[in-house]
Design a protein around this motif. Structure first.
Motif, PDB file in Angstrom:
ATOM      1  N   VAL A 193       0.771 -19.453 -81.922  1.00  0.00           N
ATOM      2  CA  VAL A 193       1.731 -18.400 -82.187  1.00  0.00           C
ATOM      3  C   VAL A 193       1.192 -17.136 -82.974  1.00  0.00           C
ATOM      4  O   VAL A 193       1.412 -16.051 -82.376  1.00  0.00           O
ATOM      5  N   ASN A 194       0.520 -17.235 -84.065  1.00  0.00           N
ATOM      6  CA  ASN A 194      -0.151 -16.279 -84.782  1.00  0.00           C
ATOM      7  C   ASN A 194      -0.933 -15.411 -83.788  1.00  0.00           C
ATOM      8  O   ASN A 194      -1.194 -14.161 -83.807  1.00  0.00           O
ATOM      9  N   ALA A 195      -1.863 -15.983 -83.015  1.00  0.00           N
ATOM     10  CA  ALA A 195      -3.004 -15.251 -82.157  1.00  0.00           C
ATOM     11  C   ALA A 195      -2.147 -14.574 -81.304  1.00  0.00           C
ATOM     12  O   ALA A 195      -2.736 -13.518 -80.832  1.00  0.00           O
ATOM     13  N   LEU A 196      -1.282 -15.111 -80.630  1.00  0.00           N
ATOM     14  CA  LEU A 196      -0.395 -14.325 -79.603  1.00  0.00           C
ATOM     15  C   LEU A 196       0.120 -12.936 -80.095  1.00  0.00           C
ATOM     16  O   LEU A 196       0.023 -12.170 -79.472  1.00  0.00           O
ATOM     17  N   VAL A 197       0.836 -13.383 -81.104  1.00  0.00           N
ATOM     18  CA  VAL A 197       1.493 -12.296 -81.600  1.00  0.00           C
ATOM     19  C   VAL A 197       0.465 -11.070 -82.029  1.00  0.00           C
ATOM     20  O   VAL A 197       0.798  -9.824 -81.667  1.00  0.00           O
ATOM     21  N   ALA A 198      -0.448 -11.395 -82.616  1.00  0.00           N
ATOM     22  CA  ALA A 198      -1.423 -10.333 -83.352  1.00  0.00           C
ATOM     23  C   ALA A 198      -2.054  -9.671 -82.073  1.00  0.00           C
ATOM     24  O   ALA A 198      -2.374  -8.602 -82.255  1.00  0.00           O
ATOM     25  N   THR A 199      -2.321 -10.407 -80.919  1.00  0.00           N
ATOM     26  CA  THR A 199      -3.037  -9.818 -80.137  1.00  0.00           C
ATOM     27  C   THR A 199      -2.344  -9.065 -78.780  1.00  0.00           C
ATOM     28  O   THR A 199      -2.579  -8.057 -78.187  1.00  0.00           O
ATOM     29  N   GLU A 200      -1.182  -9.642 -78.628  1.00  0.00           N
ATOM     30  CA  GLU A 200      -0.257  -9.185 -77.504  1.00  0.00           C
ATOM     31  C   GLU A 200       0.947  -8.364 -77.731  1.00  0.00           C
ATOM     32  O   GLU A 200       1.406  -7.387 -77.337  1.00  0.00           O
ATOM     33  N   ASP A 201       1.361  -8.732 -78.985  1.00  0.00           N
ATOM     34  CA  ASP A 201       2.648  -8.059 -79.314  1.00  0.00           C
ATOM     35  C   ASP A 201       3.111  -8.097 -80.852  1.00  0.00           C
ATOM     36  O   ASP A 201       3.687  -8.977 -81.227  1.00  0.00           O
ATOM     37  N   VAL A 202       2.418  -7.386 -81.764  1.00  0.00           N
ATOM     38  CA  VAL A 202       2.489  -7.284 -83.101  1.00  0.00           C
ATOM     39  C   VAL A 202       4.068  -7.313 -83.634  1.00  0.00           C
ATOM     40  O   VAL A 202       4.099  -7.547 -84.827  1.00  0.00           O
ATOM     41  N   ARG A 203       4.845  -6.328 -82.793  1.00  0.00           N
ATOM     42  CA  ARG A 203       6.147  -6.178 -83.218  1.00  0.00           C
ATOM     43  C   ARG A 203       6.968  -7.110 -82.727  1.00  0.00           C
ATOM     44  O   ARG A 203       8.154  -6.772 -82.544  1.00  0.00           O
ATOM     45  N   TYR A 204       6.608  -8.266 -82.082  1.00  0.00           N
ATOM     46  CA  TYR A 204       7.432  -8.933 -81.185  1.00  0.00           C
ATOM     47  C   TYR A 204       8.761  -9.509 -82.046  1.00  0.00           C
ATOM     48  O   TYR A 204       9.771  -9.544 -81.190  1.00  0.00           O
ATOM     49  N   TYR A 205       8.884 -10.005 -83.051  1.00  0.00           N
ATOM     50  CA  TYR A 205       9.934 -10.229 -83.913  1.00  0.00           C
ATOM     51  C   TYR A 205      10.802  -9.102 -84.391  1.00  0.00           C
ATOM     52  O   TYR A 205      11.909  -9.265 -84.912  1.00  0.00           O
ATOM     53  N   ASP A 206      10.642  -7.858 -84.110  1.00  0.00           N
ATOM     54  CA  ASP A 206      11.264  -6.599 -84.686  1.00  0.00           C
ATOM     55  C   ASP A 206      11.938  -6.056 -83.429  1.00  0.00           C
ATOM     56  O   ASP A 206      12.817  -5.317 -83.736  1.00  0.00           O
ATOM     57  N   HIS A 207      11.469  -6.237 -82.241  1.00  0.00           N
ATOM     58  CA  HIS A 207      12.048  -5.236 -81.138  1.00  0.00           C
ATOM     59  C   HIS A 207      13.052  -6.407 -80.308  1.00  0.00           C
ATOM     60  O   HIS A 207      13.066  -7.462 -80.652  1.00  0.00           O
ATOM     61  N   SER A 208      13.507  -5.680 -79.441  1.00  0.00           N
ATOM     62  CA  SER A 208      14.704  -6.400 -78.463  1.00  0.00           C
ATOM     63  C   SER A 208      14.089  -6.318 -77.033  1.00  0.00           C
ATOM     64  O   SER A 208      15.066  -6.528 -76.097  1.00  0.00           O
ATOM     65  N   GLY A 209      12.802  -6.668 -77.113  1.00  0.00           N
ATOM     66  CA  GLY A 209      12.025  -6.844 -75.749  1.00  0.00           C
ATOM     67  C   GLY A 209      11.356  -5.747 -75.103  1.00  0.00           C
ATOM     68  O   GLY A 209      10.809  -5.962 -74.100  1.00  0.00           O
ATOM     69  N   VAL A 250      -5.520 -17.518 -75.824  1.00  0.00           N
ATOM     70  CA  VAL A 250      -4.754 -16.185 -75.947  1.00  0.00           C
ATOM     71  C   VAL A 250      -5.676 -15.157 -75.389  1.00  0.00           C
ATOM     72  O   VAL A 250      -5.193 -14.235 -74.619  1.00  0.00           O
ATOM     73  N   GLY A 251      -6.917 -15.310 -75.443  1.00  0.00           N
ATOM     74  CA  GLY A 251      -7.769 -14.262 -74.963  1.00  0.00           C
ATOM     75  C   GLY A 251      -7.827 -14.230 -73.514  1.00  0.00           C
ATOM     76  O   GLY A 251      -7.839 -13.309 -72.657  1.00  0.00           O
ATOM     77  N   MET A 252      -7.517 -15.493 -72.838  1.00  0.00           N
ATOM     78  CA  MET A 252      -7.396 -15.628 -71.406  1.00  0.00           C
ATOM     79  C   MET A 252      -6.086 -15.037 -70.634  1.00  0.00           C
ATOM     80  O   MET A 252      -6.043 -14.643 -69.551  1.00  0.00           O
ATOM     81  N   ASP A 281     -13.511 -13.579 -79.770  1.00  0.00           N
ATOM     82  CA  ASP A 281     -13.542 -12.774 -81.166  1.00  0.00           C
ATOM     83  C   ASP A 281     -13.015 -11.628 -81.363  1.00  0.00           C
ATOM     84  O   ASP A 281     -12.611 -11.225 -82.454  1.00  0.00           O
ATOM     85  N   VAL A 282     -12.512 -11.138 -80.223  1.00  0.00           N
ATOM     86  CA  VAL A 282     -11.556  -9.806 -80.221  1.00  0.00           C
ATOM     87  C   VAL A 282     -10.194 -10.645 -80.653  1.00  0.00           C
ATOM     88  O   VAL A 282      -9.641  -9.650 -81.726  1.00  0.00           O
ATOM     89  N   VAL A 283      -9.910 -11.507 -80.271  1.00  0.00           N
ATOM     90  CA  VAL A 283      -8.486 -12.024 -80.670  1.00  0.00           C
ATOM     91  C   VAL A 283      -8.547 -12.419 -82.198  1.00  0.00           C
ATOM     92  O   VAL A 283      -7.843 -12.026 -83.180  1.00  0.00           O
ATOM     93  N   LEU A 284      -9.612 -13.193 -82.615  1.00  0.00           N
ATOM     94  CA  LEU A 284      -9.941 -13.221 -84.298  1.00  0.00           C
ATOM     95  C   LEU A 284      -9.744 -12.382 -85.080  1.00  0.00           C
ATOM     96  O   LEU A 284      -9.269 -12.205 -86.141  1.00  0.00           O
ATOM     97  N   SER A 285     -10.470 -10.914 -84.451  1.00  0.00           N
ATOM     98  CA  SER A 285     -10.342  -9.857 -85.277  1.00  0.00           C
ATOM     99  C   SER A 285      -8.968  -9.306 -85.457  1.00  0.00           C
ATOM    100  O   SER A 285      -8.583  -8.702 -86.325  1.00  0.00           O
ATOM    101  N   ASN A 296      -6.685 -11.729 -68.523  1.00  0.00           N
ATOM    102  CA  ASN A 296      -6.805 -11.762 -67.161  1.00  0.00           C
ATOM    103  C   ASN A 296      -7.484 -13.165 -66.987  1.00  0.00           C
ATOM    104  O   ASN A 296      -8.976 -13.143 -67.392  1.00  0.00           O
ATOM    105  N   SER A 297      -6.772 -13.942 -66.559  1.00  0.00           N
ATOM    106  CA  SER A 297      -7.576 -15.426 -66.921  1.00  0.00           C
ATOM    107  C   SER A 297      -8.654 -15.430 -65.563  1.00  0.00           C
ATOM    108  O   SER A 297      -9.473 -16.448 -65.972  1.00  0.00           O
ATOM    109  N   SER A 298      -8.554 -14.822 -64.593  1.00  0.00           N
ATOM    110  CA  SER A 298      -9.516 -14.958 -63.584  1.00  0.00           C
ATOM    111  C   SER A 298     -10.947 -14.309 -64.198  1.00  0.00           C
ATOM    112  O   SER A 298     -12.089 -14.670 -63.717  1.00  0.00           O
ATOM    113  N   LEU A 299     -10.625 -13.134 -64.981  1.00  0.00           N
ATOM    114  CA  LEU A 299     -12.166 -12.377 -65.626  1.00  0.00           C
ATOM    115  C   LEU A 299     -12.433 -13.395 -66.857  1.00  0.00           C
ATOM    116  O   LEU A 299     -13.666 -13.680 -66.703  1.00  0.00           O
ATOM    117  N   PHE A 300     -11.449 -13.848 -67.669  1.00  0.00           N
ATOM    118  CA  PHE A 300     -12.000 -14.573 -68.919  1.00  0.00           C
ATOM    119  C   PHE A 300     -11.841 -16.073 -68.391  1.00  0.00           C
ATOM    120  O   PHE A 300     -11.046 -16.788 -69.086  1.00  0.00           O
TER     121      PHE A 300
END
Length: 776
Positions: free
Chosen positions: A99-115, A220-222, A243-247, A225-229
């Motif tokens: 959950v934390n990895a997904l929010v940090a990488t894909e949508d850091v304001r996930y819990y604040d917006h309406s989509g 989460v890194g996948m 490592d990018v996701v961890l950063s 683009n799962s085909s690439l990663f």
């Protein structure tokens, strides 16, 4: 007095004021028109002008193909049936790490917006989606569910608009937690890992709840683009992305910088466990379940669809849960035992075949060998495929002599090679096969099922499909019938002398005089000694006294469904039976004379947990408790002093089996009832072994009975099949969580038949005493 403003200046000022008002007016008109146009565009999108939009029902119940799960008795998923290998999980089943990895990488304001991420959407419009849309998690879910693959050019604009509209609807329909779970359940992580549950199992052999931070970061890194990663093809690239996701997680304080640095030093540690239909454990059993389910769905329809047609369950899409009796631990031990012994046995077989000019067959003419090859060609998958392509028989036969690339099985791993299909038939005919089944007698629940050595190359199931000659493993049915009818004791003695069954008696067409394997016919043996030594003449005497009919009746009541012809030779095991039938029937002895039909599937549930099927035990009384116990006592003699005695120690001094069987000596000390079986020409080797709460049968042989060892040194059941039972049971006993019994068999309260031969002999006068080699 102030000077008056010139008239021309006043006119200019007024004109400027009018011009400004005019511009302001047009600005607001333009602005309002833009707002109206945007609203109109989104309104058109919601009306479906830019393509079909999901309705309320679609949003409430998004259509996903869900894999059917096969769940073992110890709660492990051992397989799936799927079009898409998706097993849905709820938010509560997700690790906080993912959950934390997904929010940090894909949508850091996930819990604040309406989509909606307005900045990302504007960028998508400006660059036609070439620099990504920075879509929110909700928008990405909308795309996965309803808008499909990425569009190009101006269609990308309309797709983003549709995603925006759908995203706002999803936000109104579901909670943030539900949206996140839906997104992770929907995404395709490749390698048949659709959804985070499948991905966790396939890449890390874990549940989503068990994922560590670095493992969650990989998945989460996948998402980019799962085909690439792809972890299997580009591990270094995937590690860099991890490592990018961890950063990102450190940047937004989900982990510390120190923790990030430490985790980034870790290698990309996968525990890859593919879940294809031919991968994983219990592959033969899963094929049985697939066949069983195919019949079940035809008899148990859902109901009717909107058009009034019968609607059936689809095991590849409906997300059913099939609860089975297999224990994943015991199944693993069974497969390991088969692989360990069969790989060694095959080495010895191949070594002996080097001197066989007709390898892999023995005692056949060239014409007979050609007949075997022709039959194999007629039943081959290659021929069936070519017939579907309207190829002639002449073209098909020619193709079997053309060299082609193929991947073949070997005990050292699959081999890429070039050979003709005809040669590949001969190659596979030279492999020994095996079947193994283990059942709990008191419930009939099957705990392990190994139908063969490799389902990708040997698809015939030797547990449920194959009926082979059972040899001496059928003799306990003869003895049990005699005990039940005549109240014989294991200590009763019979002569070893030859007996002739005359023509016309007991179904015999001509006079029949069975022979003993050691050609000894003098003296007397107790029943316990006779069964331990598998003396044919004494089995024939018992059969002659009671007749074949009650023996067949006992076998049938014990669950044998294969045809048994009522002839005298069944006393020596001339009948062909399935391994599953033998295990079920032997379980009757261990269950105090009561037959429990083997059960493999306990219940079926739909995706909502509603029970659709619940098994009902099928039991019946077969023989008395006393007769069952006495038969077990006889069978204990086999492992104490007969062909199964090697379970107690190492191999016989006469032969060195160490080049065939690893793990000697076995040194079992607990009570074991068992029986070996060896058929003519050593074509089939059997061992049936029983402890109080587990009955296990093993068969070993080849596809064709003309493929076999040259002598009983290696071709007997004690060498071919017994070691698999021993290796399996050692593993089971080592796992204390299984609680496999080491106790003695339950003795009836009122036992009228004496099984203690010392006590028996105190009360009987022996007219012709014989040397008691077994101390009975």
């Amino acid at each position: 007095m102030a000077k008056a403003t010139p008239k021309t200046t006043r006119k200019k000022s007024k004109a400027t004021e009018i011009s400004v008002l005019k511009y302001i007016k047009w600005f607001w008109i333009t602005f309002a028109s833009g707002i109206f146009l945007v609203m109109l565009i989104f309104l058109f999108a919601s009306w479906g002008y830019f393509g079909e939009m999901p309705g309320f029902d679609d949003l409430e119940n998004p259509q996903n193909d869900l894999a059917t799960q096969i769940i073992s008795s110890d709660g492990k998923q051992i397989g799936t049936f799927f079009k898409e290998n998706r097993t849905p999980v709820s938010y509560e089943d997700l690790s906080i790490n993912i959950v934390n990895a997904l929010v940090a990488t894909e949508d850091v304001r996930y819990y604040d917006h309406s989509g909606i991420d307005a900045r990302g959407t504007i960028r998508a419009f400006a660059f036609l989606g070439k620099k990504g849309g920075a879509s929110t998690i909700t928008q990405q879910l909308a795309k996965l569910l309803f808008t499909g693959t990425r569009s190009k050019g101006w269609q990308r604009y309309t797709q983003k608009i549709k995603e925006w509209v759908i995203a706002t609807r999803l936000e109104r329909q579901y909670t943030k937690d539900e949206i996140m779970a839906m997104y992770l359940n929907k995404y395709d992580f490749l390698n048949q890992a659709i959804g985070v549950s499948s991905a966790s199992r396939i890449y890390f052999n874990k549940t989503p709840k068990e994922l560590k931070k670095e493992e969650a970061a990989v998945l989460v890194g996948m998402l980019k683009n799962s085909s690439l990663f792809n972890p299997l093809r580009r591990p270094e690239l995937v590690k860099n992305r991890r490592d990018v996701v961890l950063s990102q997680m450190a940047k937004y304080d989900y982990i510390t910088v120190k923790e990030k640095d430490s985790l980034q030093q870790l290698p990309l540690s996968l525990d890859y466990a593919p879940e294809g239909h031919s991968d994983g454990i219990a592959t033969y059993f899963r094929e049985y379940v697939r066949s069983w389910m195919g019949n079940w769905v035809k008899k148990n329809p859902k109901g009717e669809d909107d058009e009034g047609n019968t609607d059936f369950y689809n095991i590849y899409r409906d997300g059913l849960r099939i609860n089975v009796t297999i224990d994943s631990r015991m199944q693993k031990y069974a497969e390991e035992a088969v692989q360990e012994h069969m790989s060694n046995l095959q080495k010895e077989f191949d070594k002996q075949e080097l001197k066989n000019k007709t390898s892999p067959f023995r005692d056949l003419t060239k014409q007979e060998v050609n007949g075997i090859i022709k039959r194999a060609i007629r039943s081959s998958a290659r021929r069936k495929k070519m017939l579907s392509q309207n190829k002639s028989e002449e073209e098909i036969l020619k193709s079997f002599d053309v060299k082609t690339e193929m991947k073949i099985f070997s005990w050292k791993g699959y081999i890429d090679t070039i050979m003709t299909p005809r040669d590949s038939i001969l190659y596979y005919k030279g492999f020994l096969r095996s079947g193994m089944m283990s059942m709990e007698p008191q419930t009939g629940q099957v705990k392990a099922w190994v139908g063969g050595v490799d389902i990708k190359h040997f698809q015939y199931d030797h547990v449920y499909q194959g009926a082979r000659q059972v040899g001496s493993t059928f003799k306990p049915f003869v003895y049990a019938t005699a005990i039940d009818q005549l109240k014989l004791s294991p200590c009763d003695t019979l002569p070893m002398s030859q007996i002739t069954i005359p023509a016309g008696s007991h179904g015999v067409m001509e006079d029949w005089t069975p022979k003993n394997s050691d050609a000894k016919y003098t003296g007397y043996l107790s029943l316990k000694e006779a069964l331990a030594k598998s003396v044919n003449t004494i089995s024939a005497r018992l059969m002659d006294r009671i007749g074949p009919e009650p023996i067949v009746r006992l076998a049938k009541k014990s669950g044998v469904e294969s045809e048994i012809i009522e002839v005298a030779s069944i006393a020596l095991g001339s009948v062909d039976l399935k391994l599953s039938e033998m295990v079920g029937a032997y379980g009757t002895f261990a269950n105090e004379g009561i037959y429990n039909k083997p059960v493999m599937i306990t219940s079926i549930e739909d995706k909502n947990g509603t029970t659709l099927y619940q098994f009902e035990p099928e039991t019946r009384d077969v023989i008395s408790k006393e007769a069952a116990y006495v038969t077990l006592n006889l069978l204990e003699g086999v492992t104490q002093s007969g062909s199964g005695a090697r379970l107690r120690s190492g191999p016989s001094n006469r032969y060195d089996y160490k080049n065939v069987v690893t793990g000697y000596p076995y040194q079992f000390t607990n009570p074991i009832a068992g029986k070996t079986g060896t058929t003519q020409n050593q074509s089939d080797g059997w061992f049936m072994g029983i402890v109080p709460n587990l009955c296990t049968g093993v068969w070993v042989g080849a596809d064709d009975r003309a493929t076999h060892f040259n002598s009983t040194r290696y071709g007997q059941g004690a060498t071919m099949a017994l070691p698999i039972w021993a290796l399996y049971m050692r593993k089971c006993y080592a796992d204390k969580t299984l609680k496999v019994s080491k106790d003695g068999f339950k003795k009836p309260e009122k036992l009228t038949i004496e099984v203690d031969c010392k006590e028996f002999r105190k009360n009987i006068k022996i007219e012709d005493p014989i040397e008691d080699e077994f101390g009975l």
